[in-house]
Design an enzyme around this catalytic site. Sequence first.
Site, mmCIF file in Angstrom:
data_model
loop_
_atom_site.group_PDB
_atom_site.id
_atom_site.type_symbol
_atom_site.label_atom_id
_atom_site.label_comp_id
_atom_site.label_asym_id
_atom_site.label_seq_id
_atom_site.Cartn_x
_atom_site.Cartn_y
_atom_site.Cartn_z
ATOM 1 N N TYR A 139 0.464 -1.158 0.182
ATOM 2 C CA TYR A 139 0.185 -0.067 0.074
ATOM 3 C C TYR A 139 0.688 1.425 0.297
ATOM 4 O O TYR A 139 0.327 2.473 -0.373
ATOM 5 C CB TYR A 139 -0.987 0.353 1.086
ATOM 6 C CG TYR A 139 -1.790 -1.063 1.142
ATOM 7 C CD1 TYR A 139 -1.571 -2.283 0.220
ATOM 8 C CD2 TYR A 139 -3.062 -1.137 1.768
ATOM 9 C CE1 TYR A 139 -3.269 -3.178 0.224
ATOM 10 C CE2 TYR A 139 -4.036 -1.779 2.059
ATOM 11 C CZ TYR A 139 -3.946 -3.072 1.118
ATOM 12 O OH TYR A 139 -4.424 -3.752 1.020
ATOM 13 N N LYS A 189 3.259 -15.711 2.610
ATOM 14 C CA LYS A 189 3.611 -16.099 1.672
ATOM 15 C C LYS A 189 4.815 -16.720 0.855
ATOM 16 O O LYS A 189 5.119 -16.041 -0.578
ATOM 17 C CB LYS A 189 2.903 -15.340 0.408
ATOM 18 C CG LYS A 189 2.409 -16.018 -0.715
ATOM 19 C CD LYS A 189 1.414 -16.604 -0.660
ATOM 20 C CE LYS A 189 1.129 -18.140 -2.262
ATOM 21 N NZ LYS A 189 0.340 -18.622 -1.836
ATOM 22 N N ASP A 222 -3.331 -18.487 1.838
ATOM 23 C CA ASP A 222 -4.620 -18.230 1.360
ATOM 24 C C ASP A 222 -5.103 -20.048 2.597
ATOM 25 O O ASP A 222 -6.401 -19.944 2.533
ATOM 26 C CB ASP A 222 -4.038 -19.281 -0.104
ATOM 27 C CG ASP A 222 -2.653 -19.858 0.051
ATOM 28 O OD1 ASP A 222 -1.844 -19.525 1.144
ATOM 29 O OD2 ASP A 222 -2.397 -20.525 -1.183
ATOM 30 N N ASP A 246 -5.637 -6.916 5.807
ATOM 31 C CA ASP A 246 -6.905 -6.127 5.154
ATOM 32 C C ASP A 246 -7.759 -6.642 4.780
ATOM 33 O O ASP A 246 -8.690 -6.198 5.579
ATOM 34 C CB ASP A 246 -6.463 -5.063 4.004
ATOM 35 C CG ASP A 246 -7.417 -4.065 3.117
ATOM 36 O OD1 ASP A 246 -7.969 -3.876 4.435
ATOM 37 O OD2 ASP A 246 -7.382 -3.160 2.415
ATOM 38 N N ASP A 250 -11.610 -8.176 7.266
ATOM 39 C CA ASP A 250 -12.873 -8.372 7.007
ATOM 40 C C ASP A 250 -13.382 -9.785 7.528
ATOM 41 O O ASP A 250 -14.753 -9.753 6.766
ATOM 42 C CB ASP A 250 -12.573 -7.670 5.142
ATOM 43 C CG ASP A 250 -12.781 -6.049 5.560
ATOM 44 O OD1 ASP A 250 -12.508 -5.646 6.058
ATOM 45 O OD2 ASP A 250 -13.728 -6.189 4.519
HETATM 46 C C1 IPM Z 1 -8.983 -0.603 6.394
HETATM 47 C C2 IPM Z 1 -9.645 0.289 4.173
HETATM 48 C C3 IPM Z 1 -8.142 1.115 4.425
HETATM 49 C C4 IPM Z 1 -7.239 0.216 4.210
HETATM 50 C C5 IPM Z 1 -8.606 1.356 2.964
HETATM 51 C C6 IPM Z 1 -9.797 2.512 3.097
HETATM 52 C C7 IPM Z 1 -7.710 2.077 2.263
HETATM 53 O O1 IPM Z 1 -9.287 -1.121 4.310
HETATM 54 O O2 IPM Z 1 -9.237 0.317 6.504
HETATM 55 O O3 IPM Z 1 -8.890 -1.440 6.388
HETATM 56 O O4 IPM Z 1 -7.469 -0.907 3.197
HETATM 57 O O5 IPM Z 1 -6.313 0.389 4.929
HETATM 58 MG MG MG Z 2 -10.386 -2.896 5.188
#
Ligand code: IPM
Ligand code: MG
Length: 357
Positions: A139, A189, A222, A246, A250
């Site tokens: 990133y 990985k 993975d 990231d 989620d």
């Molecule tokens: C998070 C979000 C951010 C990230 C984005 C919005 C840049 O997805 O905080 O997880 O990837 O860090």
């Molecule tokens: Mg995120």
Amino acid sequence: MKITVLAGDGIGPEIIDAALEVMQATEKKFGLSIEYDRKLMGGCAYDKYGVSLPEDTLKSAKTAAGVLLGAVGGPKWDKVEPSKRPEKALLNIRKALGLYCNLRPMTVSKYAVHLSPLKEERAVGADLLIVRELTGGIYFGEHKEAAMVNGVETASDIELYTRPEIERIARKAFEAAKLRRGKVTSVDKANVLGSSRMWRRIVTEMQEKDYPGIALNHMYVDNCAMQLVQNPKQFDVILTNNIFGDILSDEASTIAGAIGLMPSASLGDGTGMYEPIHGSAPDIAGLGIANPLGTILSAAMLLRYSLKQEAAAQAIEKAVDAVMDAGYRTPDLVGPGLTKVSTSEMGHLVAQAVVKG
Ligand code: IPM
Ligand code: MG
């Protein structure tokens, strides 16, 4: 002391208002004196100033004891040039404040287990902490936007890590594990990536040298994505890089059944920034139906980590439990026999529960 408040976009302002009501009640109860400095960041800042992270916002955050953030971004700004997008503001403020350590706890709450996509017996009891590296990796590596190279449209992003970056985040993970169940799973990985092979070697060295009491295992990302669904209870602390963290966070939050309940903390060696895991949910913005509890619990983390007010942090967490136990729910979690409340009503209820203690 000062806290910078960044409501941001979409549902950001609603959830932040609810969290501030709870903060103010907590402040009174514990005799704290907090000044709230509201600033713009994200699409709202872009609309007003043409930049998503104004200087003035960054200045306030740099001198704050902590930063409370709602959420940024939305389809409205999808066509904005990459360097000015709301998401870029988030990346830039993390970098500018040196917030290299992102803590994302995931506990399967008894209030949401029925909403977990997993079978109840797999989900109940899962309690893990993702420690995500937040200011390095792909990133932040060099981005080359799409351009013609030798007649072929080409784009690239570089995954780059240095030893000090890996050491400092690994240390946070090992220290966190000491206060939990003593296990770290480092996710990489290493079968493909050079940066992952270095990551694995450094983490292994550190465990052998400084943390012999912590059980360390390594997992390819993975496989980890699969294991999280198959057997989330095997995890205590998951240590990983920026992009894998990231994605996995989620995934982990959905296992818990209620992304709206999940808080997070981004820490460095100075101030910290606190925000719910979910995004700006533009589709429900302004309707008063967003769940503010992820933000309220993030405010509790702010009190704990940045203001060192453990009792106040616990008071908020207890108040959230009390309100949930009494059967109040925002629409995302409501069900038979429960009472549906709006975003702001949830804020009042938790604030009242803090006052009552
Ligand atoms: C998070 C979000 C951010 C990230 C984005 C919005 C840049 O997805 O905080 O997880 O990837 O860090
Ligand atoms: Mg995120």
